[in-house]
Each structure stands twice: as C-alpha cells, then as structure tokens.
Write an enzyme that holds these catalytic residues in place. Structure first.
Site, mmCIF file in Angstrom:
data_model
loop_
_atom_site.group_PDB
_atom_site.id
_atom_site.type_symbol
_atom_site.label_atom_id
_atom_site.label_comp_id
_atom_site.label_asym_id
_atom_site.label_seq_id
_atom_site.Cartn_x
_atom_site.Cartn_y
_atom_site.Cartn_z
ATOM 1 N N THR A 98 112.310 61.961 36.303
ATOM 2 C CA THR A 98 114.477 61.506 36.340
ATOM 3 C C THR A 98 114.580 62.571 35.122
ATOM 4 O OG1 THR A 98 114.005 59.179 35.475
ATOM 5 C CG2 THR A 98 115.896 60.179 35.016
ATOM 6 N N LYS A 173 119.216 58.140 39.876
ATOM 7 C CA LYS A 173 118.663 57.452 38.585
ATOM 8 C C LYS A 173 119.992 57.103 38.060
ATOM 9 C CE LYS A 173 115.730 56.516 36.771
ATOM 10 N NZ LYS A 173 114.279 56.870 36.269
ATOM 11 N N LYS A 241 116.418 60.939 26.758
ATOM 12 C CA LYS A 241 117.036 61.633 27.745
ATOM 13 C C LYS A 241 117.693 61.469 28.604
ATOM 14 C CE LYS A 241 113.629 62.353 30.702
ATOM 15 N NZ LYS A 241 113.670 61.913 32.071
#
Length: 294
Positions: A98, A173, A241
């Site tokens: 990701t 995502k 993150k």
C-alpha cells in the site's frame, strides 16, 4: 506461455503466506527479504534465496513485492540492486505494497522505458486473508497485463478487480483504508460501551455482528480485542502511513476528510505510547486508557 517462474520480495506478516500459496500451487519462487530468517519457511518449502531484488527479477517472469513504506518501495524498485536493474524486457512487476498512487505511476513510467510491464495491486484482508488466500486485490495498470497475471492473483485472493490505469489500485486502497479507519473507531467505541454496561462482549459481537452493524472488523478484530490479542494482522505503524497518504491525496484533491483526520490523531497517539507494532485493534488500548483517566 503460462508463467512458471515467480519472484517474491517481502516476507513479512502477509507476504510470507502469500508467497507460500504460490509455492504450494507449483510455481518456482525466488525470494528476497531484508531479514533472511523471515523467509526460512519458504526456503524450506522449496523457494530459492536471492541476495538482492535485482537477482529476484533476473530469475522471474513475474515479480511481486510487498514491503513497508514508500521509501522501501523506491529502494526495492529503483535502487542500484533494485527490481528494474535486474528485470529483462517483458518481465511483469507487481507492487502489492500500500503506497502512493503517484509512486505507482512513476514505477509504470520507469518500467515502460525498459520494456518492463507493471501493475499496482494493493490488498485488503489482513493476515487472516493472506493465510486463507481470500484477500481482496485492487489492481491498477494495463488491462492486458492484468489478465496475464490474474491466474496468480486468483491463488492469493477471492475478490480481484482491475480498477483502471496505473495508480488506480492504490487510489482504491485509499478508499478502503478511509472506510476501515472510520469502522475501527466504531468497533472500539462499541466494545468500550458494552464493557462499561457490563455486557458479555462475545455475546454482543454474536448479536451485532450479524445485523446492520455487521462488518469484518467487529467479527474478526473485535474477537481479538475481547481475547486481549493485539498482535498485528496489520501494524499500527503501517496504518498511520496509509492514513497519511490518504490525507495527502485528499489535500491534493481539495477534499476535506475530518473523520479520517480524527482517527489518524488517535492512531498517532498510539504510536506516541509505543504501540506502533500492535495490530490496528490496538486502538482499543488508547481509548480505554483515555476513558480510564476521566
């Protein structure tokens, strides 16, 4: 010609199980991880160890990577011993980390200059989905390349979709992570309320986990919270993150996401408390401690 030789870079919580599925399906797998010991079970199962990502790429028709942070992706792909340094023309590079949509597009551009094909294919489903081969896989890149790799994706996941050009998998995502962020705070607050009310938490999940409030997080991570299991299926540090990337992209789009910003603050607080290596369900400990102080 069907793919036979697969490369795998990143054998952490999810990558190790994903690569194992390919090995068990009969593919030849070349693997690399910064810490070799974390790939030992794959080596024992017949995988070949490589000293660098470039060496993996040189031995593979399709190279998968699933590493930690965007700088790790950049080093894995673009470094002197990176994937693009070792990949021959026609090799397919699939980054499942990701990461930033812009970085996915950069990989696609640099790969194309070497006649290397690329896809961005982040996943959702956590460690459980990786172990069971039931991940959701959201893919960006050329449709023809996606169709070439799809048989491999079908070994790793159940819900697989081509979302558009390079970067589209990462954008999808981000949508996934935004939803999970809001859902996780709902799961935690729901269980804290039930606890204060003196209810049996497993019984609560049995009931609300089958009605309108049903979701993967309450039925899976909620159970872990009740058991006091905060081991990572997906690390808090990686979720922070992801939320940071989503907030950065939202700012670029001139889009306000106050709910995500709030949840991000709570997870940053978890990091400040030294909880970054817990699973995302560790948010429960942050809010439980906050309420204990009131």
């Amino acid at each position: 010609m069907a793919v036979q030789k697969v490369g795998w870079i990143g054998t952490g919580v999810m990558g190790r199980s994903m690569c194992m599925h390919l090995l068990q399906a009969g593919y030849e797998c070349a693997v690399y991880n910064r810490t070799k010991s974390k790939a030992q079970d794959l080596l024992d199962a017949g995988a070949t160890w490589c000293e660098t990502p470039a060496e993996v790429a040189s031995q593979s028709e399709v190279v998968f990577s699933i590493v930690g942070f965007p700088p790790d992706v950049e080093e894995t792909m673009f470094g002197p011993q990176g994937v693009l340094a070792g990949a021959a023309a026609g090799t397919v590079v699939v980054d499942m980390t990701t990461s930033k949509p812009a970085l996915a597009r950069q990989i696609a551009d640099k790969a194309a200059k070497k006649e290397v094909l690329s896809l961005d294919a982040p996943v959702s489903g956590g460690d459980l989905g990786a172990r069971k081969g039931t991940l959701a896989i959201m893919v960006g890149g050329e449709k023809t390349v996606y169709e070439q790799v799809r048989p491999l994706f079908e070994i790793l996941g159940e819900n697989i979709a081509h979302m558009g050009p390079a970067g589209s998998g990462q954008d999808t995502k981000m949508s996934n992570q935004i939803l999970i962020a809001g859902t996780m705070i709902g799961v935690v607050e729901s269980l804290l309320y039930a606890y204060r009310a003196g209810l049996d938490l497993d019984q609560v999940i049995d009931v609300i986990g089958t009605g309108a409030a049903s979701c993967w997080s309450i039925n899976n991570l909620g159970r872990r919270i009740v058991q006091g299991d905060f081991a990572p299926g997906f690390y808090i540090k990686h979720f922070v993150k992801d939320m940071g990337i989503a907030l950065e992209e939202a700012q670029r789009m001139n889009l306000s996401l106050p709910g995500l910003a709030l949840v991000n603050q709570f997870y940053v607080a978890a990091q400040a408390q030294g909880l970054e290596n817990l699973g995302t369900q560790g948010l429960y400990r942050v809010l439980a401690q906050l309420n204990a102080q009131e």
